[in-house]
Design a protein around this motif. Structure first.
Motif, short mmCIF file in Angstrom:
data_model
loop_
_atom_site.label_atom_id
_atom_site.label_comp_id
_atom_site.label_asym_id
_atom_site.label_seq_id
_atom_site.Cartn_x
_atom_site.Cartn_y
_atom_site.Cartn_z
N GLU A 74 0.82 -1.22 0.00
CA GLU A 74 0.00 0.00 0.00
C GLU A 74 0.86 1.27 0.00
OE1 GLU A 74 -3.26 1.87 -0.81
OE2 GLU A 74 -3.31 -0.30 -0.47
N PRO A 75 1.94 1.34 0.81
CA PRO A 75 2.81 2.53 0.72
C PRO A 75 3.41 2.71 -0.67
CG PRO A 75 3.24 1.36 2.76
CD PRO A 75 2.31 0.49 1.96
N MET A 77 1.99 1.82 -3.53
CA MET A 77 0.93 2.36 -4.38
C MET A 77 0.69 3.83 -4.08
SD MET A 77 -1.83 -0.65 -5.19
CE MET A 77 -2.37 -1.01 -3.52
N ASP A 78 0.75 4.20 -2.81
CA ASP A 78 0.61 5.63 -2.45
C ASP A 78 1.71 6.46 -3.10
OD1 ASP A 78 -1.63 5.12 -0.89
OD2 ASP A 78 -0.51 5.07 1.01
N PHE A 79 2.93 5.94 -3.07
CA PHE A 79 4.06 6.66 -3.67
C PHE A 79 3.86 6.82 -5.18
CE2 PHE A 79 8.10 6.73 -5.89
CZ PHE A 79 8.70 7.84 -5.31
N ARG A 81 1.10 6.89 -6.82
CA ARG A 81 0.05 7.89 -7.06
C ARG A 81 0.57 9.30 -6.84
NH1 ARG A 81 -3.60 3.51 -5.10
NH2 ARG A 81 -3.02 3.98 -2.94
N GLU A 82 1.45 9.46 -5.86
CA GLU A 82 2.06 10.77 -5.62
C GLU A 82 2.94 11.19 -6.78
OE1 GLU A 82 5.63 12.76 -2.97
OE2 GLU A 82 4.88 10.79 -2.41
N LYS A 84 2.82 10.09 -9.92
CA LYS A 84 2.13 10.06 -11.22
C LYS A 84 2.00 11.45 -11.82
CE LYS A 84 -2.33 8.68 -13.23
NZ LYS A 84 -3.69 8.21 -12.90
N ALA A 102 -2.53 0.61 -8.72
CA ALA A 102 -2.46 1.90 -8.01
C ALA A 102 -3.25 2.98 -8.74
CB ALA A 102 -1.00 2.33 -7.85
#
Length: 232
Positions: A74-75, A77-79, A81-82, A84, A102
């Motif tokens: 999950e971290p 995928m968060d990264f 998205r950040e 992107k 993600a």
């Protein structure tokens, strides 16, 4: 340019000593002196401080699935998205899958089973970082597949076995491929032998090993990835 390698997995321990890890394979593919490489062991919880820590990122392969309950997924995928749309992102195999997940796509363990050996993809579209629309033959080693594209994503290459094998995210400045251009044939064959009788039957393993008697397009696709990264 500082190129971040987000290391999400490692070769099996008993062949790692001969071939090294995935970051080294990418450095060899893209050029040892081409970038200032920074490796982040994502599975150990080591992530960049922010997207701007590097000028671009490559996400490696992994034996994990994007749906696994691993604390680092999950971290990551968060990264992604950040990052992107801010800088070039390249995903390979697991990196291809987690990028899709993600960004709003869907990944499953495919009922088609394992894709292993030298696989050929047709290209349905070309981009300016490619050299032509000629098909590519690259090592494959996966069971999971992207089955639904994220919003704004386009499948620009694939096969009957893996239709969404190469994805372009357009203005999001991200591309990904299910195949492994970083795998030299010697490593790809050693990996098959390592998994013979467990993940693959003898017949599947023999067929996959024999496929590497054919020429591949690893370096051609490696040049594509490099041009994409350098276009920013």
């Amino acid at each position: 340019m500082k190129l971040g390698i987000l290391e999400t997995g490692a070769p099996p321990e008993d062949i790692r000593g001969r071939f090294g890890g995935y970051p080294g394979m990418f450095r060899k593919l893209l050029g040892e002196q081409a970038y200032d490489y920074a490796v982040f062991d994502v599975q150990a919880g080591r992530m960049p401080q922010g997207a701007d820590a590097c000028g671009a990122y490559v996400v490696t392969g992994s034996s994990a699935g994007v749906y696994d309950p691993e604390p680092w997924i999950e971290p990551l995928m968060d990264f992604l998205r950040e990052a992107k749309g801010k800088l070039p992102l390249v995903g390979v195999c697991f990196g291809h899958q987690i990028m899709a997940q993600a960004f709003g796509g869907k990944v499953i363990k495919s009922p088609k089973g394992w894709g292993v050996g030298l696989h050929r993809y047709r290209l349905s579209e070309t981009r300016d970082w490619m050299d032509s629309a000629e098909p590519i033959a690259i090592p494959a080693s996966h069971q999971d597949q992207v089955v639904e594209l994220a919003p704004g994503a386009r499948a620009i290459g694939g096969s009957e076995f893996c239709p969404n094998g190469m994805i372009d995210y357009g203005e999001a400045r991200a591309i990904s491929i299910q195949l492994h251009p970083e795998f030299e044939p010697a490593y790809a064959k050693a990996l098959i032998e390592n998994r013979r009788g467990t993940r693959y039957t003898d017949e599947e393993a023999d067929r996959a090993v024999m496929s590497y008697e054919q020429p591949d397009d690893r370096l051609r696709v490696g040049a594509w990835l490099q041009r994409f990264i350098e276009q920013g």
